[in-house]
Scaffold this motif. Structure first.
Motif, PDB file in Angstrom:
ATOM      1  N   LYS A  15       0.812  -1.214   0.000  1.00 54.33           N
ATOM      2  CA  LYS A  15       0.000   0.000   0.000  1.00 54.33           C
ATOM      3  C   LYS A  15       0.847   1.266   0.000  1.00 54.33           C
ATOM      4  N   ILE A  16       2.130   1.110   0.207  1.00 54.74           N
ATOM      5  CA  ILE A  16       3.057   2.236   0.062  1.00 54.74           C
ATOM      6  C   ILE A  16       4.301   1.741  -0.672  1.00 54.74           C
ATOM      7  N   ILE A  17       4.902   2.627  -1.458  1.00 48.10           N
ATOM      8  CA  ILE A  17       6.211   2.356  -2.038  1.00 48.10           C
ATOM      9  C   ILE A  17       7.151   3.459  -1.582  1.00 48.10           C
ATOM     10  N   GLY A  18       8.446   3.188  -1.634  1.00 42.39           N
ATOM     11  CA  GLY A  18       9.392   4.158  -1.101  1.00 42.39           C
ATOM     12  C   GLY A  18      10.643   4.279  -1.928  1.00 42.39           C
ATOM     13  N   ASP A  42      11.680   8.175   1.965  1.00 47.70           N
ATOM     14  CA  ASP A  42      10.315   8.686   1.952  1.00 47.70           C
ATOM     15  C   ASP A  42       9.430   7.659   1.265  1.00 47.70           C
ATOM     16  N   VAL A  43       8.110   7.834   1.422  1.00 46.56           N
ATOM     17  CA  VAL A  43       7.150   6.894   0.853  1.00 46.56           C
ATOM     18  C   VAL A  43       6.006   7.661   0.195  1.00 46.56           C
ATOM     19  N   VAL A  44       5.281   6.959  -0.673  1.00 48.42           N
ATOM     20  CA  VAL A  44       4.056   7.478  -1.272  1.00 48.42           C
ATOM     21  C   VAL A  44       3.039   6.342  -1.293  1.00 48.42           C
ATOM     22  N   ARG A  45       1.768   6.663  -1.134  1.00 50.90           N
ATOM     23  CA  ARG A  45       0.736   5.643  -1.104  1.00 50.90           C
ATOM     24  C   ARG A  45       0.384   5.178  -2.512  1.00 50.90           C
ATOM     25  N   VAL A  46       0.057   3.902  -2.623  1.00 50.42           N
ATOM     26  CA  VAL A  46      -0.467   3.337  -3.859  1.00 50.42           C
ATOM     27  C   VAL A  46      -1.749   2.586  -3.524  1.00 50.42           C
ATOM     28  N   THR A  47      -2.566   2.314  -4.542  1.00 50.00           N
ATOM     29  CA  THR A  47      -3.829   1.618  -4.316  1.00 50.00           C
ATOM     30  C   THR A  47      -3.922   0.396  -5.214  1.00 50.00           C
ATOM     31  N   HIS A  48      -5.021  -0.346  -5.028  1.00 47.57           N
ATOM     32  CA  HIS A  48      -5.252  -1.538  -5.838  1.00 47.57           C
ATOM     33  C   HIS A  48      -5.484  -1.201  -7.302  1.00 47.57           C
ATOM     34  N   ARG A  49      -5.792   0.057  -7.598  1.00 52.65           N
ATOM     35  CA  ARG A  49      -6.006   0.467  -8.988  1.00 52.65           C
ATOM     36  C   ARG A  49      -4.694   0.739  -9.733  1.00 52.65           C
ATOM     37  N   ASP A  50      -3.616   0.882  -8.999  1.00 51.62           N
ATOM     38  CA  ASP A  50      -2.319   1.189  -9.618  1.00 51.62           C
ATOM     39  C   ASP A  50      -1.709  -0.058 -10.235  1.00 51.62           C
ATOM     40  N   GLU A  51      -1.251   0.097 -11.482  1.00 54.00           N
ATOM     41  CA  GLU A  51      -0.497  -0.955 -12.157  1.00 54.00           C
ATOM     42  C   GLU A  51       0.995  -0.716 -11.931  1.00 54.00           C
TER      43      GLU A  51
END
Length: 285
Positions: free
Chosen positions: A215-218, A237-246
């Motif tokens: 749910k996060i990548i960094g 640092d990190v940023v959020r990703v969701t299930h819609r992200d490829e």
């Protein structure tokens, strides 16, 4: 701003260390402008960063380090002293991706940090037009298993020829050998890794992250050591990703993050804010 000197110092913890270091500056007529201290109780270490104005200081620059050495040695300490008006010379190493290279050049051109960039080294010819655009010398040194040792020697020759103080691996997709690191100090080589280390070490971390459903990548800016992706960490640092992200979305978001994290790591180093001990850092920001 008036020129300053910065002391980064660590030693086994004991009473009176802040006073002892501050008195060295006071006794020689210095005016402290920044002071920060930290004690790692688990390691039993005292760590400090002190910056003071050179104007009016009684010791000439070349004698400051030896004079402080007389204090550090009986304390079992290690230290380095740098001056704010000494402009470091950076070499940027790249492969095919240009986002971190362009960001560093732009920030240097915009004077976000004080450094010269006289040299770019790459194992591909793709980014030479960027070097030409900004008047930076570009050396294409292709790497194979048969020529790696010879090319490494050429890299070291170029670093010496250009008087390079700091190497930035801005998406340079090659492993730096232990022999190279032994020759060019590892705490002067900064890498950007497209993962929140120690997660997803090595290649293709975004694909690994996608497959894991994170749910996060960094991204991680760290010093390079002989152990792959395991050097002292400077910035993350990190940023959020969701299930819609490829995977492509993760890569796009990750590139944005890599630019920011690498720039922060480089700036911390150039501003003499990073003190390395063991495989850890204190960043006096």
């Amino acid at each position: 701003m008036k020129p300053t000197a910065t002391l980064l110092f660590s030693c086994p913890d004991r009473q009176g260390l802040v006073a002892k270091v501050a008195n060295f500056i006071y006794a020689n007529g210095g005016n402290i402008v920044h002071a920060d201290h930290h004690t790692d109780f688990n390691a039993g270490l005292f760590l400090t960063r002190i910056e003071w104005q050179i104007e009016g200081f009684n010791l000439p620059r070349e004698l400051i380090a030896p004079a402080f050495g007389a204090i550090s040695q009986p304390l079992g300490g290690t230290y380095q002293i740098r001056f704010s008006d000494t402009i470091p010379r950076m070499a940027i190493w790249v492969s095919r991706q240009n986002h971190c290279l362009l960001d560093l050049i732009w920030r240097q051109q915009a004077r976000e940090f004080s450094a010269e960039i006289p040299l770019i080294i790459s194992n591909h010819p793709d980014l030479e037009p960027i070097a030409k655009q900004f008047g930076i010398d570009y050396y294409y040194l292709p790497i194979t298993k048969d020529n790696k040792e010879a090319q490494q020697q050429r890299q070291l020759e170029l670093l010496k020829e250009y008087r390079i103080d700091l190497v930035i691996l801005a998406k340079y997709m090659q492993i730096i050998s232990p022999e190279f690191i032994d020759t060019f100090p590892s705490h002067n080589i900064i890498n950007i890794h497209h993962s929140f280390l120690p997660a997803f070490v090595g290649a293709n971390p975004y694909h690994k992250a996608y497959e894991r459903g994170v749910k996060i990548i960094g991204a991680t800016g760290h010093y390079v050591t002989s152990e792959l992706d395991a050097g002292p960490i400077i910035e993350q640092d990190v940023v959020r990703v969701t299930h819609r992200d490829e995977v492509d979305d993760l890569i796009r978001k990750g590139k944005d993050l890599e630019r920011i994290v690498l720039a922060r790591a480089v700036r911390h180093h150039l501003q003499n804010q990073v003190l390395v001990y063991g495989n850890k850092t204190v960043v006096f920001d």
